[in-house]
Scaffold this motif. Sequence first.
Motif, PDB file in Angstrom:
ATOM      1  N   LEU A   1      -4.330  -7.000  57.015  1.00  0.00           N
ATOM      2  CA  LEU A   1      -5.066  -5.519  56.496  1.00  0.00           C
ATOM      3  C   LEU A   1      -5.947  -5.780  56.839  1.00  0.00           C
ATOM      4  CD1 LEU A   1      -2.774  -5.363  53.382  1.00  0.00           C
ATOM      5  CD2 LEU A   1      -2.253  -4.212  55.189  1.00  0.00           C
ATOM      6  N   LYS A   2      -7.368  -6.961  56.470  1.00  0.00           N
ATOM      7  CA  LYS A   2      -8.572  -7.251  56.963  1.00  0.00           C
ATOM      8  C   LYS A   2      -9.324  -6.412  58.033  1.00  0.00           C
ATOM      9  CE  LYS A   2     -12.702  -9.272  56.098  1.00  0.00           C
ATOM     10  NZ  LYS A   2     -13.528 -10.693  55.834  1.00  0.00           N
ATOM     11  N   LYS A   3      -7.795  -7.744  59.001  1.00  0.00           N
ATOM     12  CA  LYS A   3      -8.404  -7.188  60.902  1.00  0.00           C
ATOM     13  C   LYS A   3      -7.716  -6.045  61.374  1.00  0.00           C
ATOM     14  CE  LYS A   3      -6.981 -12.248  62.157  1.00  0.00           C
ATOM     15  NZ  LYS A   3      -6.108 -12.703  62.260  1.00  0.00           N
ATOM     16  N   LEU A   4      -7.330  -5.504  60.292  1.00  0.00           N
ATOM     17  CA  LEU A   4      -6.722  -3.737  61.239  1.00  0.00           C
ATOM     18  C   LEU A   4      -7.638  -3.051  60.365  1.00  0.00           C
ATOM     19  CD1 LEU A   4      -2.718  -4.726  60.345  1.00  0.00           C
ATOM     20  CD2 LEU A   4      -3.875  -3.667  62.368  1.00  0.00           C
TER      21      LEU A   4
ATOM     22  N   GLY B   1     -12.889  -7.594  49.880  1.00  0.00           N
ATOM     23  CA  GLY B   1     -13.375  -6.904  49.936  1.00  0.00           C
ATOM     24  C   GLY B   1     -12.799  -5.483  50.148  1.00  0.00           C
ATOM     25  N   ILE B   2     -11.107  -5.521  50.390  1.00  0.00           N
ATOM     26  CA  ILE B   2     -10.404  -4.458  49.895  1.00  0.00           C
ATOM     27  C   ILE B   2     -10.179  -3.637  48.997  1.00  0.00           C
ATOM     28  CG2 ILE B   2      -8.280  -3.780  51.168  1.00  0.00           C
ATOM     29  CD1 ILE B   2      -8.137  -5.957  53.255  1.00  0.00           C
ATOM     30  N   GLU B   3     -10.949  -2.728  48.825  1.00  0.00           N
ATOM     31  CA  GLU B   3     -10.571  -1.678  47.753  1.00  0.00           C
ATOM     32  C   GLU B   3      -8.577  -1.342  46.834  1.00  0.00           C
ATOM     33  OE1 GLU B   3     -13.501   1.422  47.554  1.00  0.00           O
ATOM     34  OE2 GLU B   3     -15.271   0.068  47.440  1.00  0.00           O
ATOM     35  N   HIS B   4      -8.430  -1.169  46.057  1.00  0.00           N
ATOM     36  CA  HIS B   4      -7.107  -1.026  46.665  1.00  0.00           C
ATOM     37  C   HIS B   4      -7.123  -0.064  45.060  1.00  0.00           C
ATOM     38  CE1 HIS B   4      -6.669  -3.910  42.994  1.00  0.00           C
ATOM     39  NE2 HIS B   4      -7.345  -4.550  43.801  1.00  0.00           N
ATOM     40  N   HIS B   5      -6.349   1.066  45.092  1.00  0.00           N
ATOM     41  CA  HIS B   5      -6.442   2.207  44.117  1.00  0.00           C
ATOM     42  C   HIS B   5      -4.601   2.911  44.142  1.00  0.00           C
ATOM     43  CE1 HIS B   5     -10.956   2.296  44.288  1.00  0.00           C
ATOM     44  NE2 HIS B   5     -10.325   2.493  46.296  1.00  0.00           N
ATOM     45  N   LYS B   6      -4.622   2.706  42.660  1.00  0.00           N
ATOM     46  CA  LYS B   6      -2.705   3.504  42.427  1.00  0.00           C
ATOM     47  C   LYS B   6      -3.074   4.960  42.791  1.00  0.00           C
ATOM     48  CE  LYS B   6       0.461   2.927  38.910  1.00  0.00           C
ATOM     49  NZ  LYS B   6       1.096   2.115  37.666  1.00  0.00           N
TER      50      LYS B   6
ATOM     51  N   LEU C   1      -7.098  -9.229  47.832  1.00  0.00           N
ATOM     52  CA  LEU C   1      -7.284  -8.461  48.066  1.00  0.00           C
ATOM     53  C   LEU C   1      -8.915  -8.631  47.522  1.00  0.00           C
ATOM     54  CD1 LEU C   1      -4.745  -5.199  47.957  1.00  0.00           C
ATOM     55  CD2 LEU C   1      -5.113  -6.599  50.040  1.00  0.00           C
ATOM     56  N   ASP C   2      -9.182  -8.128  46.222  1.00  0.00           N
ATOM     57  CA  ASP C   2     -10.814  -8.613  46.056  1.00  0.00           C
ATOM     58  C   ASP C   2     -11.567  -9.497  46.205  1.00  0.00           C
ATOM     59  OD1 ASP C   2     -10.054  -6.653  44.500  1.00  0.00           O
ATOM     60  OD2 ASP C   2      -9.347  -7.766  42.832  1.00  0.00           O
TER      61      ASP C   2
END
Length: 201
Positions: free
Chosen positions: A129-132, A170-175, A166-167
Motif C-alpha cells: 500500500l505504501k509503495k502504491l 505514515g499512512i492515514e486511515h479514516h473510517k 499503517l500508522d
Amino acid sequence: MENPEVFNCRTILELGSGIGLAGIAICKTCNPKRYIFSDCHPNVLKQLRKNIIRNNLLIDSDTWNSKECEIETKSNSGSEEIQSSKVTIFRLDWGEITQELISEIQSDIIMATDIIYDPEVVICLVSVLKKLLVATTDGTRKTSSVVYLGSTIRNPETYHQFKMELDKVGIEHHKMKGPSTEVFPYNKCTKIELLKLCYGT
C-alpha cells in the motif's frame, strides 16, 4: 455503487480480487476509465477471468498474461453491451511488486475488500500500500491516489495490527460511513468497516 462519481473515469487497481464481485459491480455501474483486477494464485485468476467474461466484460488481451495463468485468452466478442471501461487482469504477488509494475499500472484509486484476515500478510500488505500510494515514475511523491478498503472484521487483533502498521509507515486511515441502502444481502451482526487511506503529508 451509491457514489459512482468516486470511480467514474478513474483508473482503479483492486488488490485480492478473488472471484471479482466488487470489480464487476463497479465496472457495471460506475464507468471507470480502467479497472485492473489482481490476485496471486493461478486457479483464482482462472475463475476470476471466467466470471468477468460471464458478466460481458471484455478483457484487454494486451495486458493479460496467459502464460502465467495457463489459460486461453479468447474474448467474448459476442457481448451485447458497449463497454467503455478498459478491463485488465494482473497476477500480483504482494511480495514481488516492483517499481516498474507500479509505473505501468498508474492507478488513481486502489481498492480491496476482505483481505485483512491473516496476520502473516499484514506487514507485506502495508508495504505494498505504501509503495502504491507514494511511488511515481519520476520519483516524486504522489499525493492524489487513495485506497478504499472494505473489511469484515473476523479477527479484531489482526485488524488492530493492520492499523498499527499503517500508522508506523505514515499512512492515514479514516473510517467511512457505510451504505444507506442494501444492495447485497449480508449478516448485519457481522462487523464491516470501510476505510479511506492516504499517505500523510
